[in-house]
Scaffold this active site. Structure first.
Site, PDB file in Angstrom:
ATOM      1  N   ILE A  97      18.473 -18.959 -28.878  1.00 49.08           N
ATOM      2  CA  ILE A  97      18.096 -18.467 -27.550  1.00 49.08           C
ATOM      3  C   ILE A  97      17.805 -16.990 -27.762  1.00 49.08           C
ATOM      4  O   ILE A  97      18.705 -16.232 -28.123  1.00 49.08           O
ATOM      5  CB  ILE A  97      19.210 -18.617 -26.486  1.00 49.08           C
ATOM      6  CG1 ILE A  97      19.483 -20.084 -26.164  1.00 49.08           C
ATOM      7  CG2 ILE A  97      18.813 -17.867 -25.207  1.00 49.08           C
ATOM      8  CD1 ILE A  97      20.558 -20.298 -25.108  1.00 49.08           C
ATOM      9  N   GLY A 107      19.168 -12.587 -16.479  1.00 43.41           N
ATOM     10  CA  GLY A 107      19.402 -14.009 -16.261  1.00 43.41           C
ATOM     11  C   GLY A 107      18.484 -14.952 -17.022  1.00 43.41           C
ATOM     12  O   GLY A 107      18.567 -16.170 -16.847  1.00 43.41           O
ATOM     13  N   GLY A 109      18.313 -15.521 -20.381  1.00 46.37           N
ATOM     14  CA  GLY A 109      19.102 -16.275 -21.353  1.00 46.37           C
ATOM     15  C   GLY A 109      19.900 -17.377 -20.671  1.00 46.37           C
ATOM     16  O   GLY A 109      20.010 -18.485 -21.190  1.00 46.37           O
ATOM     17  N   ASN A 136      27.229 -10.003 -33.242  1.00 48.35           N
ATOM     18  CA  ASN A 136      26.455 -10.082 -32.002  1.00 48.35           C
ATOM     19  C   ASN A 136      27.414 -10.307 -30.826  1.00 48.35           C
ATOM     20  O   ASN A 136      27.520 -11.399 -30.268  1.00 48.35           O
ATOM     21  CB  ASN A 136      25.399 -11.190 -32.099  1.00 48.35           C
ATOM     22  CG  ASN A 136      24.395 -11.133 -30.961  1.00 48.35           C
ATOM     23  OD1 ASN A 136      24.612 -10.480 -29.950  1.00 48.35           O
ATOM     24  ND2 ASN A 136      23.282 -11.837 -31.139  1.00 48.35           N
ATOM     25  N   TYR A 143      28.351 -16.757 -24.614  1.00 48.09           N
ATOM     26  CA  TYR A 143      28.743 -18.148 -24.851  1.00 48.09           C
ATOM     27  C   TYR A 143      30.193 -18.413 -24.425  1.00 48.09           C
ATOM     28  O   TYR A 143      30.493 -19.477 -23.876  1.00 48.09           O
ATOM     29  CB  TYR A 143      28.510 -18.540 -26.308  1.00 48.09           C
ATOM     30  CG  TYR A 143      27.042 -18.609 -26.633  1.00 48.09           C
ATOM     31  CD1 TYR A 143      26.199 -19.487 -25.952  1.00 48.09           C
ATOM     32  CD2 TYR A 143      26.476 -17.782 -27.593  1.00 48.09           C
ATOM     33  CE1 TYR A 143      24.842 -19.549 -26.226  1.00 48.09           C
ATOM     34  CE2 TYR A 143      25.115 -17.844 -27.875  1.00 48.09           C
ATOM     35  CZ  TYR A 143      24.304 -18.722 -27.181  1.00 48.09           C
ATOM     36  OH  TYR A 143      22.968 -18.777 -27.444  1.00 48.09           O
ATOM     37  N   LYS A 145      31.730 -16.917 -21.983  1.00 46.88           N
ATOM     38  CA  LYS A 145      31.651 -16.982 -20.516  1.00 46.88           C
ATOM     39  C   LYS A 145      31.171 -18.361 -20.058  1.00 46.88           C
ATOM     40  O   LYS A 145      31.548 -18.844 -18.990  1.00 46.88           O
ATOM     41  CB  LYS A 145      30.699 -15.882 -20.014  1.00 46.88           C
ATOM     42  CG  LYS A 145      30.484 -15.839 -18.511  1.00 46.88           C
ATOM     43  CD  LYS A 145      29.395 -14.865 -18.130  1.00 46.88           C
ATOM     44  CE  LYS A 145      28.062 -15.586 -18.271  1.00 46.88           C
ATOM     45  NZ  LYS A 145      26.891 -14.869 -17.868  1.00 46.88           N
TER      46      LYS A 145
END
Length: 172
Positions: A97, A107, A109, A136, A143, A145
């Site tokens: 992604i 928003g 992603g 990163n 991820y 979250k």
């Protein structure tokens, strides 16, 4: 945020896919890697030939995020044997992604991620997994979250540099 459309990449759009892939990869990683390693990856890992081969795999799919007819990001998902590592037929891999830096925090992603999850639900997979570079922190936070947990690590080679990716998964 204006209206963003998610559309499946078509065979005639491989050059556009290469352009967004190279631009987003450069924006994301050039500050952390040597110019030579970046150049090699962009030429080999994101060549028209390699992207075409990945595109033609029936167990892989690419999607663009489009705003006002401009590609601002993309998603790559893999099933079955197209998965880079686990090759688990009960799983979906989010391999990539990437969103243009100018659109971070808007928003995009999340929309690409939500599209991947919708496909995972439609395919009735048991879990979704991915690998994310340990440096990163923005992606790891994203991820986490979204309900992913770390379960392993693997090495990603960028040129002559061995980097550690954290493997994360989300049970569906």
């Amino acid at each position: 945020m204006t209206n963003i459309e998610i559309s499946k990449v078509q065979i005639g759009e491989i050059a556009q896919l290469q352009q967004i892939a190279r631009q987003t990869f450069t924006e994301t990683f050039s500050a952390f890697n040597s110019e030579e390693n970046m150049k090699n990856y962009l030429e080999e890992g994101l060549s028209i030939e390699k992207l075409t081969s990945e595109f033609q795999d029936q167990e892989a799919a690419f999607y663009f995020a489009i705003e006002n007819e401009k590609c601002i990001g993309y998603l790559k998902i893999n099933f079955g044997n197209a998965q880079t590592e686990l090759k688990d037929h009960t799983a979906l891999e989010i391999e990539r992604i990437y969103v243009l830096q100018a659109f971070h925090g808007k928003g995009v992603g999340q929309l690409l991620y939500d599209h991947a999850i919708a496909i995972a639900l439609q395919k009735e997979v048991q879990y979704v997994w991915l690998g994310v570079w340990e440096q990163n922190h923005r992606a790891i936070s994203f991820y986490t979250k979204n309900g992913f947990v770390a379960f392993d690590k693997h090495i990603f080679k960028l040129g002559d540099d061995e980097q550690t990716d954290i493997m994360m998964k989300k049970i569906m």
